[in-house]
Design a protein around this motif. Structure first.
Motif, PDB file in Angstrom:
ATOM      1  N   VAL A  13      37.835  34.824  48.186  1.00  0.00           N
ATOM      2  CA  VAL A  13      38.651  34.508  46.887  1.00  0.00           C
ATOM      3  C   VAL A  13      39.750  33.658  47.288  1.00  0.00           C
ATOM      4  O   VAL A  13      40.499  33.579  48.176  1.00  0.00           O
ATOM      5  CB  VAL A  13      39.590  35.787  46.313  1.00  0.00           C
ATOM      6  CG1 VAL A  13      40.301  35.611  45.151  1.00  0.00           C
ATOM      7  CG2 VAL A  13      38.381  37.020  45.946  1.00  0.00           C
ATOM      8  N   THR A  22      46.873  39.376  43.656  1.00  0.00           N
ATOM      9  CA  THR A  22      45.374  39.037  43.986  1.00  0.00           C
ATOM     10  C   THR A  22      44.722  40.261  44.530  1.00  0.00           C
ATOM     11  O   THR A  22      44.028  41.044  44.051  1.00  0.00           O
ATOM     12  CB  THR A  22      44.960  37.873  44.521  1.00  0.00           C
ATOM     13  OG1 THR A  22      45.578  36.923  43.796  1.00  0.00           O
ATOM     14  CG2 THR A  22      43.704  37.808  44.565  1.00  0.00           C
ATOM     15  N   ASP A  32      37.512  45.064  46.448  1.00  0.00           N
ATOM     16  CA  ASP A  32      38.162  44.281  47.643  1.00  0.00           C
ATOM     17  C   ASP A  32      37.505  44.058  48.674  1.00  0.00           C
ATOM     18  O   ASP A  32      37.479  43.534  49.695  1.00  0.00           O
ATOM     19  CB  ASP A  32      39.602  44.933  47.644  1.00  0.00           C
ATOM     20  CG  ASP A  32      39.628  46.068  47.674  1.00  0.00           C
ATOM     21  OD1 ASP A  32      38.946  46.909  47.182  1.00  0.00           O
ATOM     22  OD2 ASP A  32      40.301  46.595  48.917  1.00  0.00           O
ATOM     23  N   ILE A  38      40.778  36.679  51.527  1.00  0.00           N
ATOM     24  CA  ILE A  38      41.442  36.504  50.287  1.00  0.00           C
ATOM     25  C   ILE A  38      42.877  35.571  50.297  1.00  0.00           C
ATOM     26  O   ILE A  38      43.607  36.070  51.295  1.00  0.00           O
ATOM     27  CB  ILE A  38      42.036  37.838  49.532  1.00  0.00           C
ATOM     28  CG1 ILE A  38      40.665  38.779  49.541  1.00  0.00           C
ATOM     29  CG2 ILE A  38      42.469  37.795  48.234  1.00  0.00           C
ATOM     30  CD1 ILE A  38      41.042  40.403  49.076  1.00  0.00           C
TER      31      ILE A  38
END
Length: 52
Positions: A13, A22, A32, A38
């Motif tokens: 991400v 986020t 997740d 991320i």
């Protein structure tokens, strides 16, 4: 996403939104665990621009 992970794709991400939010959003939707990395912006404004 599960199918992509099972095929050994690396999912990432990248967003200009703050990384703290986020992570919370991804955890809320229970996705997740599918992401290897991320990356988001910091509260000091770094990594907030989409024009780099």
């Amino acid at each position: 996403m599960k199918s992509l992970n099972e095929q050994q794709f690396t999912l990432v991400v990248a967003t200009s939104k703050p990384i703290v939010f986020t992570g919370q959003i991804l955890k809320y939707f229970n996705i997740d665990q599918y992401f290897e990395l991320i990356v988001g912006s910091n509260f000091d404004g770094t990594r907030a621009s989409k024009l780099k």
